[in-house]
Design an enzyme around this catalytic site. Sequence first.
Site, PDB file in Angstrom:
ATOM      1  N   ASP A 167       0.831  -1.196   0.000  1.00  0.00           N
ATOM      2  CA  ASP A 167       0.000   0.000   0.000  1.00  0.00           C
ATOM      3  C   ASP A 167       0.874   1.258   0.000  1.00  0.00           C
ATOM      4  O   ASP A 167       1.880   1.321   0.721  1.00  0.00           O
ATOM      5  CB  ASP A 167      -0.882  -0.022   1.262  1.00  0.00           C
ATOM      6  CG  ASP A 167      -1.939   1.071   1.242  1.00  0.00           C
ATOM      7  OD1 ASP A 167      -2.729   1.104   0.286  1.00  0.00           O
ATOM      8  OD2 ASP A 167      -1.969   1.875   2.193  1.00  0.00           O
ATOM      9  N   GLU A 180       1.829  -0.465  -5.013  1.00  0.00           N
ATOM     10  CA  GLU A 180       0.844   0.544  -5.386  1.00  0.00           C
ATOM     11  C   GLU A 180       1.557   1.893  -5.453  1.00  0.00           C
ATOM     12  O   GLU A 180       1.875   2.482  -4.425  1.00  0.00           O
ATOM     13  CB  GLU A 180      -0.297   0.615  -4.351  1.00  0.00           C
ATOM     14  CG  GLU A 180      -1.403   1.539  -4.815  1.00  0.00           C
ATOM     15  CD  GLU A 180      -2.086   2.346  -3.720  1.00  0.00           C
ATOM     16  OE1 GLU A 180      -3.180   2.848  -3.961  1.00  0.00           O
ATOM     17  OE2 GLU A 180      -1.515   2.513  -2.625  1.00  0.00           O
TER      18      GLU A 180
END
Length: 544
Positions: free
Chosen positions: A216, A268
Site C-alpha cells: 500500500d 501501489e
Amino acid sequence: MTVSQPTLDDTSTQTTAAWWRGAAIYQVYVRSFADGNGDGVGDLAGVRDRLPYLAELGIDAIWFNPWYPSPMADGGYDVSDYRDIEPAFGTLADAEALIAEAHALGIRIIIDIVPNHCSDAHPWFVEALRSEPGSSARQRFWFSDGRGEHGELPPNDWQSRFGGPAWTRVPDGQWYLHLYASEQPDLNWTRPEVHAEFEDILRFWFDRGVDGFRIDVADGLVKHPDLPDVGEATDRLPYSDMDGVHEIYRAWRRIADSYPDKRVFVGEMWLPDPERFARYLRPDELHSGFNFDFLSCPWDAARLRAVIQSTMDAHAPVGAPATWVLSNHDVTRHVTRYGRAGDTGFDFADRRHGTVVDRELGTRRARAAALLTLALPGGVYVYQGEELGLWEVEDVPDELRQDPVWARTNGADPGRDGCRIPLPWSGTESPFGFGAAAPWLPQPAEWADYTAQAQDNRPGSMLQLYREALGVRRAEPALGDGPMEWVADLPEVIAFRRPPGFTCVVNLGAAPVSLPEHESVLLSSGPIEGGELPPDTAVWLRTR
Ligand code: NOJ
C-alpha cells in the site's frame, strides 16, 4: 466442481517459477465478497466457500485487501495488529486453512501490507500518545510542534489525500502527520525499529504460506527530512517517490528471495512519470506494480495505444512484466466510466459522480476492454464483480456512506463506497446470496439479473466471457508474459499480434471494420457478422 485446475507443482506457464509474470490475479475486498457467518459483512469463511467459483473462473492468484484487525476507519487500511485477522473476518486459523485450500486448487495468495501508516489503535500509537514529546515512542511517528505563536498551526501545509490538513493536534499541543485519515498516523521510516518490525511481519506471513504482498502507498514511506511546505508544487511532492524508499524494497526483496519458492511483491505507486515508476521494478526491488496509467485512460484508441506503448517502453529496461488493471476498490467501476458521455477516464480529483451513464454502452466497452487487457503481455488484475459486469453504485444513501473521503471532504467527493457494494451471488432480491442479513452497504435491486447464479449458464453473460477468456489465456502459449507487436491499422482500432499465432483486434470507432486475415475466431466480446468487427467490440483471432 467440474474444472480441473492445475496445482502449484504443475509446469504450465502460469505455474512455473515466474508465475507472477503472466498471472491473472483476482482482487478480493473481503468485506464485500461473501458473508459466511451471516452478519452482513464478508469474511474468510465466505471466501473459503467460494474458492471453487474462483477456481472455475480460472484465475492464478487472489489478492486480499487488508484482512488484519482494524477499527475500519478506512476499510482496513488502518491496521491495529499486522499479525492477526480482523475478528469480523475470522481467525488466523481460518486464514491458514484458506491459504492451504487455495493452494490445493492451484491458486496463490497475495495479501496487502500497509507500511506507510497504521491505525491510531495500534499499540505503538497508543503508547506514543501516552509518552512525552521527543520520546522514542513518539519518534516511531511524525510528531512535531506546530507553527504560530502558540504552535496552533500545523507544522507545514501538507494536505491529507482524503481532504483537510495532514496534521492533527494532540492534547499536549504537538501535531502528528497522517497523509490519509487522522486515524491513520504515518510511520517514521527513519527509525530502524520500523524497518525491523515490517521485515518481521513479512516473514510472519511468508512463513504461513502467502505467496506475495501488495504494498500500500509503496512510494510514500520516506518523507523529506525537513518536512518542507509543498507550496504550489504538484509534480514532486516531499512525501512521494523519495529516493530513499528503494533501499527499503531491496531489503524486502532479499527476504522474499530467501524463501525457496517464488514470493513476490506488487507495489501501489500512483506516479505521473513511467520511468520513475519503473525504478521500483528494478531486478533487486519489487516484481511488479499496478498500471494506473492504463486504468485512468479514457476509452480512446490513440490514447490507449500510447499508454500501452509507454508502459512497455518503461518496463523493458528493467525486465519487469507490465500489469493491466481496469478497476479496483478505490476507483469508479469501468462499466460506469466507459458508459459516460465525454471523459471516460478516471481522475481522483473529479470522479464525475452522477454523470449520465449509458450502461449498455459501458458494458459493451467493458467486455471489449476485458479481452484487450487479458491479451496484453504481462499480468492482469480482475477486481471482484467486474466478471459480473457490476457498475458503480452512485446512489448509496448519504447516511450509509462509510468511506472517510465522504466526511473529510464534506460530501464534495462521494468516496469509494459505490465500488465496494457486496457481491450478488444468487436469488432475486438483496442480499442476493451474499449472506443471511442485510449487507453492510445496500445492493441495487437490478442486480437480480447480475448474480453469479443468473449468469452461470447464460450464453453471452459477462461471467461466461471472463471464464472463456481466462481459459483461452491459460491454454494459449502466446498469452500472459511474452512479446507483442502492433498491427498497423485504422486510427480507431487497436490491433496487436502475440506470437505464436494470436492476434487481438479492438474496434473503438463508430463504424464496423473488416477483420484481418485469420484462420479462426477464438473469442469475441460481442457478435461478429459478415467478417466485420462492430464498434466497441474486441476479438481474439488465430492467425499465422
Ligand atoms: C491505497 C488503498 O488502495 C486505499 O484504499 C487506501 O485508502 C489508501 N491506500 C490508504 O491506505
